[in-house]
Design a protein around this motif. Structure first.
Motif, PDB file in Angstrom:
ATOM      1  N   ALA A 190       0.359  -9.152  -6.552  1.00  0.00           N
ATOM      2  CA  ALA A 190       0.805  -7.372  -7.079  1.00  0.00           C
ATOM      3  C   ALA A 190       0.733  -7.639  -5.032  1.00  0.00           C
ATOM      4  O   ALA A 190       0.420  -8.318  -3.607  1.00  0.00           O
ATOM      5  N   LEU A 191       1.420  -5.816  -5.122  1.00  0.00           N
ATOM      6  CA  LEU A 191       1.980  -5.457  -3.950  1.00  0.00           C
ATOM      7  C   LEU A 191       0.193  -5.469  -3.112  1.00  0.00           C
ATOM      8  O   LEU A 191       0.345  -5.974  -1.635  1.00  0.00           O
ATOM      9  N   PRO A 192      -1.227  -5.209  -3.350  1.00  0.00           N
ATOM     10  CA  PRO A 192      -2.617  -4.971  -2.631  1.00  0.00           C
ATOM     11  C   PRO A 192      -1.942  -6.272  -1.457  1.00  0.00           C
ATOM     12  O   PRO A 192      -2.048  -6.271  -0.048  1.00  0.00           O
ATOM     13  N   PRO A 193      -2.302  -7.526  -1.532  1.00  0.00           N
ATOM     14  CA  PRO A 193      -2.152  -8.754  -1.496  1.00  0.00           C
ATOM     15  C   PRO A 193      -1.203  -9.036  -0.220  1.00  0.00           C
ATOM     16  O   PRO A 193      -1.826  -9.050   0.656  1.00  0.00           O
ATOM     17  N   GLY A 194      -0.332  -8.398  -0.299  1.00  0.00           N
ATOM     18  CA  GLY A 194       1.336  -9.275   0.348  1.00  0.00           C
ATOM     19  C   GLY A 194       0.783  -7.429   1.888  1.00  0.00           C
ATOM     20  O   GLY A 194       1.184  -7.883   1.917  1.00  0.00           O
ATOM     21  N   VAL A 195       0.626  -6.276   1.075  1.00  0.00           N
ATOM     22  CA  VAL A 195       0.341  -5.309   2.143  1.00  0.00           C
ATOM     23  C   VAL A 195      -0.840  -5.926   3.633  1.00  0.00           C
ATOM     24  O   VAL A 195      -0.850  -6.527   4.097  1.00  0.00           O
ATOM     25  N   LEU A 196      -1.688  -6.410   2.329  1.00  0.00           N
ATOM     26  CA  LEU A 196      -3.080  -7.365   3.101  1.00  0.00           C
ATOM     27  C   LEU A 196      -2.822  -8.188   4.167  1.00  0.00           C
ATOM     28  O   LEU A 196      -3.131  -8.816   5.808  1.00  0.00           O
ATOM     29  N   ALA A 197      -1.809  -9.175   3.859  1.00  0.00           N
ATOM     30  CA  ALA A 197      -1.403 -10.281   4.651  1.00  0.00           C
ATOM     31  C   ALA A 197      -0.717 -10.247   5.066  1.00  0.00           C
ATOM     32  O   ALA A 197      -0.375 -10.540   7.263  1.00  0.00           O
ATOM     33  N   VAL A 198       0.353  -8.981   5.461  1.00  0.00           N
ATOM     34  CA  VAL A 198       1.157  -8.537   6.357  1.00  0.00           C
ATOM     35  C   VAL A 198       0.299  -7.757   7.485  1.00  0.00           C
ATOM     36  O   VAL A 198       0.500  -8.347   8.248  1.00  0.00           O
ATOM     37  N   ALA A 199      -1.103  -6.674   7.087  1.00  0.00           N
ATOM     38  CA  ALA A 199      -2.183  -6.562   8.152  1.00  0.00           C
ATOM     39  C   ALA A 199      -2.682  -7.830   9.071  1.00  0.00           C
ATOM     40  O   ALA A 199      -2.921  -7.336   9.846  1.00  0.00           O
ATOM     41  N   GLN A 200      -2.843  -8.521   8.628  1.00  0.00           N
ATOM     42  CA  GLN A 200      -3.339  -9.910   9.590  1.00  0.00           C
ATOM     43  C   GLN A 200      -2.617 -10.892   9.445  1.00  0.00           C
ATOM     44  O   GLN A 200      -3.196 -11.814   9.752  1.00  0.00           O
ATOM     45  N   ARG A 201      -1.827 -10.437   9.764  1.00  0.00           N
ATOM     46  CA  ARG A 201      -0.482 -11.429  10.026  1.00  0.00           C
ATOM     47  C   ARG A 201      -0.140 -12.556   9.468  1.00  0.00           C
ATOM     48  O   ARG A 201      -0.033 -14.221   9.863  1.00  0.00           O
ATOM     49  N   GLU A 202      -0.775 -13.105   8.347  1.00  0.00           N
ATOM     50  CA  GLU A 202      -0.413 -14.240   8.016  1.00  0.00           C
ATOM     51  C   GLU A 202       0.880 -14.571   7.562  1.00  0.00           C
ATOM     52  O   GLU A 202       1.608 -15.314   6.795  1.00  0.00           O
ATOM     53  N   VAL A 203       1.411 -13.077   7.044  1.00  0.00           N
ATOM     54  CA  VAL A 203       3.063 -13.012   6.693  1.00  0.00           C
ATOM     55  C   VAL A 203       3.961 -12.250   7.995  1.00  0.00           C
ATOM     56  O   VAL A 203       3.198 -11.314   8.339  1.00  0.00           O
ATOM     57  N   ARG A 204       5.094 -12.556   8.420  1.00  0.00           N
ATOM     58  CA  ARG A 204       5.833 -11.615   9.298  1.00  0.00           C
ATOM     59  C   ARG A 204       6.007 -10.349   8.303  1.00  0.00           C
ATOM     60  O   ARG A 204       5.858  -9.320   9.578  1.00  0.00           O
TER      61      ARG A 204
END
Length: 324
Positions: A190-204
């Motif tokens: 879903a989108l929210p986990p992806g958003v969190l991943a960006v915020a936490q620098r897990e993805v660029r």
């Protein structure tokens, strides 16, 4: 917003997708609608399709005098909900808010029990274009920067997306093909986990629809690099298109009002007229603006022509670079 064309009988004939009248059903429903209408959403509550369904349903209830009951049927990238619409009785009491690319790409990826010819396409409603963005402190300030970095380090830059075949995943593939680069999509359910991943620098970075991305930018941690649309969006006119930046790609999530094949023409005519009227209602337009739903109304054959064209384009893309 592209305003709908006048409704004619031809708009209701969709190249084999909606033109079969069933007199027995029509005769049995002279006072349609005389009970609530089910509106299937192939995704969970709170997403873009769900918001579109609930918003339109409220206004159609005013026009038709019966409630539209939203039924969320998530799963299999939308296939479960699409199945529910395709398999329903064509009596005018079950429709769905179905979206492209899934409606087109699922039959390319695999063999579902439906095709475009399984449906009555009433009208497209919302066209939410794709965007790709990065963390605001990523050091990437523009689309050109992203392309340069990806050419320097192929497959190193990670981009959060949703399922293969989804708008977000395909937007990354289209950018790769157009720019001659290699990125690494990281799939989230879903989108929210992806958003969190960006915020936490897990993805660029992340790929999303513009309406969703505007929520992400509110945190000031997400910088959109452009919108994948034919022209700038009214949701954010300051955001340049990819084409303005030299990358000729356009993709978005086109949500439409769809029923099973064979709904009687009198029912389709009344429903189409109601959607046409609602789409011009200032109150409806304001609600869509506030809920970040960029409208794109196409009735009947215009909607089907768009889907047929999308089918051709995605099949060509599949032959060049399959996404599964």
């Amino acid at each position: 917003m592209r305003l709908p064309r006048a409704v004619t009988r031809r708009h209701l004939l969709t190249g084999g997708a909606a033109a079969v009248a069933l007199p027995s059903i029509a005769d049995a429903q002279p006072n349609w609608p005389d009970r609530p209408i089910t509106l299937v959403v192939p995704f969970g509550a709170g997403g873009g399709n769900d918001i579109t369904a609930r918003t339109l349903g409220q206004f159609l209830e005013r026009e038709l005098g019966q409630p539209f009951v939203v039924q969320n049927r998530p799963g299999a990238g939308g296939e479960i909900g699409i199945n529910a619409v395709a398999d329903s009785r064509p009596d005018g009491y079950t429709f769905g808010i179905l979206n492209t690319p899934g409606l087109v790409t699922i039959p390319i990826e695999r063999s579902p029990r439906w095709s475009l010819d399984s449906f009555s396409f009433v009208a497209s409603l919302v066209d939410d274009p794709a965007v790709i963005g990065v963390h605001a402190q990523s050091g990437i300030a523009s689309l050109a920067d992203l392309i340069t970095a990806a050419r320097r380090e192929p497959e190193v830059i990670t981009i959060a997306t949703q399922a293969r075949g989804s708008t977000s995943f395909l937007s990354v593939r289209m950018l790769e093909m157009a720019a001659g680069i290699s990125l690494t999509p990281v799939i989230y359910n879903a989108l929210p986990p992806g958003v969190l991943a960006v915020a936490q620098r897990e993805v660029r970075g992340a790929a999303a629809n513009l309406g969703e991305a505007l929520v992400m930018t509110a945190s000031q941690s997400f910088r959109m690099l452009g919108v994948m649309a034919d022209e700038r969006s009214s949701l954010d006119p300051t955001l340049p298109t990819f084409r303005e930046q030299g990358i000729d790609v356009a993709i978005g999530s086109l949500r439409g009002f769809v029923g099973p094949r064979g709904i009687p023409l009198p029912i389709l005519a009344r429903l189409t007229a109601a959607i046409d009227k609602v789409s011009k209602d200032p109150e409806y337009l304001e609600v869509c603006r506030r809920t970040q739903q960029p409208l794109r109304i196409m009735l009947g054959d215009a909607y089907v022509a768009h889907l047929r064209d999308a089918d051709i384009r995605f099949r060509a893309m599949w032959r060049q670079k399959p996404w599964i």
